[in-house]
Design an enzyme around this catalytic site. Sequence first.
Site, PDB file in Angstrom:
ATOM      1  N   ASP A 177       0.816  -1.186   0.261  1.00 36.11           N
ATOM      2  CA  ASP A 177       0.002  -0.070  -0.072  1.00 36.11           C
ATOM      3  C   ASP A 177       0.754   1.126   0.040  1.00 36.11           C
ATOM      4  O   ASP A 177       1.358   1.454   0.943  1.00 36.11           O
ATOM      5  CB  ASP A 177      -0.826   0.076   1.279  1.00 36.11           C
ATOM      6  CG  ASP A 177      -1.831   1.085   1.248  1.00 36.11           C
ATOM      7  OD1 ASP A 177      -1.681   2.209   0.406  1.00 36.11           O
ATOM      8  OD2 ASP A 177      -2.968   1.156   2.020  1.00 36.11           O
ATOM      9  N   HIS A 178       1.135   1.970  -1.078  1.00 40.88           N
ATOM     10  CA  HIS A 178       2.280   2.938  -1.557  1.00 40.88           C
ATOM     11  C   HIS A 178       1.865   3.981  -0.322  1.00 40.88           C
ATOM     12  O   HIS A 178       2.714   4.594  -0.028  1.00 40.88           O
ATOM     13  CB  HIS A 178       2.012   3.513  -2.838  1.00 40.88           C
ATOM     14  CG  HIS A 178       0.866   4.266  -3.039  1.00 40.88           C
ATOM     15  ND1 HIS A 178      -0.296   3.820  -3.462  1.00 40.88           N
ATOM     16  CD2 HIS A 178       0.683   5.736  -2.973  1.00 40.88           C
ATOM     17  CE1 HIS A 178      -0.920   4.753  -3.879  1.00 40.88           C
ATOM     18  NE2 HIS A 178      -0.663   6.145  -3.290  1.00 40.88           N
ATOM     19  N   HIS A 240      -6.062   2.822   2.096  1.00 45.31           N
ATOM     20  CA  HIS A 240      -5.491   4.042   2.282  1.00 45.31           C
ATOM     21  C   HIS A 240      -5.961   4.643   3.803  1.00 45.31           C
ATOM     22  O   HIS A 240      -5.039   4.668   4.437  1.00 45.31           O
ATOM     23  CB  HIS A 240      -5.401   5.132   0.997  1.00 45.31           C
ATOM     24  CG  HIS A 240      -4.990   4.311  -0.063  1.00 45.31           C
ATOM     25  ND1 HIS A 240      -4.008   3.634  -0.134  1.00 45.31           N
ATOM     26  CD2 HIS A 240      -5.235   4.765  -1.082  1.00 45.31           C
ATOM     27  CE1 HIS A 240      -3.729   3.226  -1.270  1.00 45.31           C
ATOM     28  NE2 HIS A 240      -4.367   4.142  -2.163  1.00 45.31           N
TER      29      HIS A 240
END
Length: 484
Positions: A177-178, A240
Amino acid sequence: MVAKTIPVDPFDLIIIGATGDLARRKILPGLFRRMCAGQMPETAKVIGASRGDLDDAGFRDFVKDALKEFAGDTAKDAKSVAQFLEMLEYVSLDVFGDTGWKELKSKLRPDTIHAVYFSVGPSLFGEIARKLSGHGITDEHSRIVVEKPFGHDLETAKALNTELRACFDEHQIYRIDHYLGKETVQNLMAVRFGNALFEPLWNAQHVDHVQITVAETVSVEGRGGYYDKSGAMRDMVQNHLMQLLCLSAMEPPSKYGADAVRDEKLKVIRALEPVAPSEVVRGQYSAGRDMASYLEHAEDPDSKTESFIAMKVKVANWRWASTPFYLRTGKRLRGRMSEIAIVFKDPPHSIFEGDFNRKGNVLVIRLQPDEGITMRVTIKEPGPGGMRLTEVPLDMSFADALGDQVSVMPDAYERLIMDVIRGDQTLFMRGDEVEAAWAWVDPIIEAWQDAGSRPVPYDPGGSGPDDSLMLLHKDGRRWREIKS
């Protein structure tokens, strides 16, 4: 002052889907910048694999063009570009057949770290895992990186976990998950657990509420077909915003390590109360000046998919009892902004007379744009004339505070890929964490589907539906402004 870069050990990285958009925009330019920063050893090898009928030279030309477009000024150094291109090899691969797998195995070197990046859609994850294992390309020491979306709901997430775990142990699977690779997200933990000032106040006794906002100016144009099958809840909240919530609310881990951190994040997800329909606002952007509506971008005039969502969330534990977390995310809003705002309670008694409108102390962790941390405090206005109070920010922009270090600060993908090579899973999601998130999200989505409700239309270029403002107004609070 420039931050010290510690090189990783020699590695072979396979990128499956190497000619795709993610590899072209993020993965390959990120690896190039890590090489320029001295973090990649000269013996590193990057093996591109995809359906395309290319050879090594053709792949290097493809990467060279990608670097020119997405690697910034670093790509102007012809010597560095040439050095990186020498690290590249290519294999034409058939995911559902046997073509290319034997050649791929032959390119791997013994006594190096082996990692495989699945830069493809999740529908291919299981088949690729089986092929890698069946052809002996990976072993118990190999690592795999898989992108989101990790499942469409709890059932598909469990099935995907089962497929991957049939070929790899949990410690080999890096669910990326960036957002967790962003510098400010990690600074949230540093601020909380590295300073005696904040952690004693980080609880329901002192915090009035928490706001987490991820606002975007872009529409879903060009990917409306994909987005319409997910929506803001699946695309943003389940991963996110959930991760930002966990890092904001979790208990101090025993140490900064993969399982210690992820154990505490999992406890937060399991402590989330069910969300009542009255505590959720769904929106869908309308047409605006020279801009099509969501329905037009989705190419479905009857779509009930949300492009905006705001919700009130409660964490049922001792630390956060009675302190709400407000989550908000949407497309086609006034500005691009990602932040976590910790809004502290007012002092129990004010000794100052007058009509000063106290707004309370707020600690803001900005993820984008202009990463940094701001603390709003009350001071006296300068000059004579009595005690006049005003609000001022104590602002730490990374660009101002860290100077040259910011120019070499790696982006999220660079940092996370290097963490894979180092074998550090701290900033990656664990399988039980993903499943717990879906277990909380699924009933909310099912309630919408059962009710057949439609999202509320909202004008593009604003801050979302008016109903989302009322979500806080009824609690005597207001959203922080989304600035253009």
